[in-house]
Design a protein around this motif. Sequence first.
Motif, mmCIF file in Angstrom:
data_model
loop_
_atom_site.group_PDB
_atom_site.id
_atom_site.type_symbol
_atom_site.label_atom_id
_atom_site.label_comp_id
_atom_site.label_asym_id
_atom_site.label_seq_id
_atom_site.Cartn_x
_atom_site.Cartn_y
_atom_site.Cartn_z
ATOM 1 N N ILE A 207 10.203 1.352 1.615
ATOM 2 C CA ILE A 207 9.865 2.448 0.712
ATOM 3 C C ILE A 207 8.390 2.768 0.890
ATOM 4 O O ILE A 207 7.531 1.889 0.747
ATOM 5 C CB ILE A 207 10.144 2.079 -0.759
ATOM 6 N N GLU A 208 8.099 4.009 1.269
ATOM 7 C CA GLU A 208 6.726 4.503 1.248
ATOM 8 C C GLU A 208 6.489 5.046 -0.157
ATOM 9 O O GLU A 208 7.117 6.016 -0.574
ATOM 10 C CB GLU A 208 6.527 5.609 2.285
ATOM 11 N N HIS A 209 5.614 4.406 -0.902
ATOM 12 C CA HIS A 209 5.489 4.690 -2.330
ATOM 13 C C HIS A 209 4.984 6.103 -2.597
ATOM 14 O O HIS A 209 4.175 6.648 -1.842
ATOM 15 C CB HIS A 209 4.568 3.663 -2.985
ATOM 16 N N ARG A 210 5.474 6.639 -3.687
ATOM 17 C CA ARG A 210 5.147 8.014 -4.070
ATOM 18 C C ARG A 210 3.709 8.135 -4.561
ATOM 19 O O ARG A 210 3.129 9.226 -4.551
ATOM 20 C CB ARG A 210 6.120 8.473 -5.161
ATOM 21 N N VAL A 211 3.130 7.032 -4.968
ATOM 22 C CA VAL A 211 1.760 7.037 -5.491
ATOM 23 C C VAL A 211 0.845 6.298 -4.520
ATOM 24 O O VAL A 211 1.159 5.190 -4.077
ATOM 25 C CB VAL A 211 1.696 6.383 -6.884
ATOM 26 N N SER A 212 -0.283 6.910 -4.176
ATOM 27 C CA SER A 212 -1.284 6.304 -3.298
ATOM 28 C C SER A 212 -2.594 6.139 -4.052
ATOM 29 O O SER A 212 -2.783 6.692 -5.142
ATOM 30 C CB SER A 212 -1.519 7.181 -2.058
ATOM 31 N N CYS A 213 -3.493 5.366 -3.450
ATOM 32 C CA CYS A 213 -4.836 5.187 -4.011
ATOM 33 C C CYS A 213 -5.814 5.974 -3.146
ATOM 34 O O CYS A 213 -5.935 5.720 -1.945
ATOM 35 C CB CYS A 213 -5.213 3.710 -4.026
ATOM 36 N N TYR A 214 -6.503 6.931 -3.761
ATOM 37 C CA TYR A 214 -7.418 7.801 -3.026
ATOM 38 C C TYR A 214 -8.865 7.372 -3.238
ATOM 39 O O TYR A 214 -9.156 6.504 -4.071
ATOM 40 C CB TYR A 214 -7.203 9.256 -3.448
ATOM 41 N N ALA A 215 -9.750 7.965 -2.461
ATOM 42 C CA ALA A 215 -11.170 7.622 -2.545
ATOM 43 C C ALA A 215 -11.645 7.701 -3.986
ATOM 44 O O ALA A 215 -11.280 8.618 -4.728
ATOM 45 C CB ALA A 215 -11.980 8.568 -1.661
ATOM 46 N N GLY A 216 -12.450 6.729 -4.371
ATOM 47 C CA GLY A 216 -12.903 6.656 -5.749
ATOM 48 C C GLY A 216 -11.918 5.950 -6.653
ATOM 49 O O GLY A 216 -11.989 6.090 -7.883
ATOM 50 N N ASP A 217 -10.975 5.209 -6.050
ATOM 51 C CA ASP A 217 -9.971 4.442 -6.807
ATOM 52 C C ASP A 217 -9.134 5.343 -7.712
ATOM 53 O O ASP A 217 -8.787 4.991 -8.842
ATOM 54 C CB ASP A 217 -10.640 3.344 -7.642
ATOM 55 N N ARG A 218 -8.800 6.509 -7.191
ATOM 56 C CA ARG A 218 -8.011 7.477 -7.954
ATOM 57 C C ARG A 218 -6.549 7.402 -7.536
ATOM 58 O O ARG A 218 -6.225 7.433 -6.354
ATOM 59 C CB ARG A 218 -8.556 8.891 -7.705
ATOM 60 N N LEU A 219 -5.644 7.327 -8.513
ATOM 61 C CA LEU A 219 -4.221 7.363 -8.236
ATOM 62 C C LEU A 219 -3.779 8.812 -8.065
ATOM 63 O O LEU A 219 -4.215 9.699 -8.808
ATOM 64 C CB LEU A 219 -3.429 6.724 -9.379
ATOM 65 N N GLY A 220 -2.920 9.053 -7.081
ATOM 66 C CA GLY A 220 -2.451 10.408 -6.844
ATOM 67 C C GLY A 220 -1.160 10.408 -6.055
ATOM 68 O O GLY A 220 -0.759 9.396 -5.468
#
Length: 427
Positions: A207-220
């Motif tokens: 499963i490639e998760h629907r939520v990733s961690c973006y720069a600045g520790d932001r969930l998206g």
Amino acid sequence: MMKTQQITRIPLAPVRSHVLNRFQSLVLISLILVLVLTIASFGELSQRSDETFSDPGSVQRPIRAVVFPPSSADGVAPDPRESARPADATPGAGLTGGSGLTYVGRKVCGECHRENFDAHAQHGHASTFFEVADTDLPQIFAGETFDGGPQYGVYSYQRDAEGNLLAKLDVPDPPEPLMLQYALGSGFNAQTFLTLQATPNGETSAIEHRVSCYAGDRLGLTVGHEEKTPASAAERFGSPLQGEVLERCIYCHTTTATVRQGHIANLTPNVDCEKCHGPGGEHVRLARLSPKPAPYSVGMETWDRESELQLCGDCHRLPRSISKLELRDYPDTLVRFQPVGMLRSKCYLKSEQSLRCTTCHSPHVSHHGPDETSRQIKNCIQCHDQTQSSHVICPVSPQTDCIDCHMPAIDQKQGIKFHDHWIRVRD
């Protein structure tokens, strides 16, 4: 009458035996001395490698170092791509190697190539694949929630007793919580999560998760998941991957890996030295025997622009992996695949073999430095120099703004931007 003088014959067998015994003793003593010196030399090398040789490691996420001890007679770990593969197995994507090839690890490479070693530690290639539990991601996600959309539900994240990060869904009749197992990406733009599972027939799905961690520790929301819909309860956590797609995904983020029955064996994470140069065991063996070992450049004696393009394009994509429709229309999403754009650029087509990936990008040095743009402009001016009558000169800005005008950064959603490598005069 003359007397015949008798010659006394000295028996030679005892003499030969005595000389031979003396010679054998000297040889034995010499061999013992060589053995002692060799052991001392390897002991000193091992101590230097383990105690005083520091590895800067990844600058993106703190991880715990994992050391794989050597297990072969020459002190070099065996090639996992050989030992792990059954005799009748088909090699995975890119996982090829001749019999006896051995990997040594980037730390051994750094003993002689310290400058490249230190520079590579700051490069995104040095931090492309992590076990989530070995990073600070569980601390970032624990206690957070994220709304995945009406067909998915709200995700909540927490740590279990072993420190693993779990995703839960706040929906009626929710599926079992799913552990976030691996994180792919350096973190400069994003890190996307992957969870592997064994299927009933012994294969591997993920499963490639629907939520990733973006720069600045932001969930998206993971880029590419915007228009997806779940076909099962498990797919509420993300998109399913399996087969060649899954293997290529892991292959391009690791140096060695074998996907097997829901887990990854023989894992050497990140894109390290031997991902491009190939197994270094023989090179290291020769280097330890001679102060001037034979050159070892990406595992090939002959190296040209086409070879380099094929190597980089193996993961950064080549036109053969893109649909004809996309190649014709060239949508903005294609700028993620730099070789595809470069191959259609006049700068490439008319450069007479001089323009290649490493003209602008060093595989050892990060391209996110503060002076990167000015350095790249200097590369442009080498072929577009006002002082050279044979060069094509930009009539608008011959000394500046080359990148912004001819290779602009294109937004890929979630704040991620990639420079378009189709170098051209844009409309």
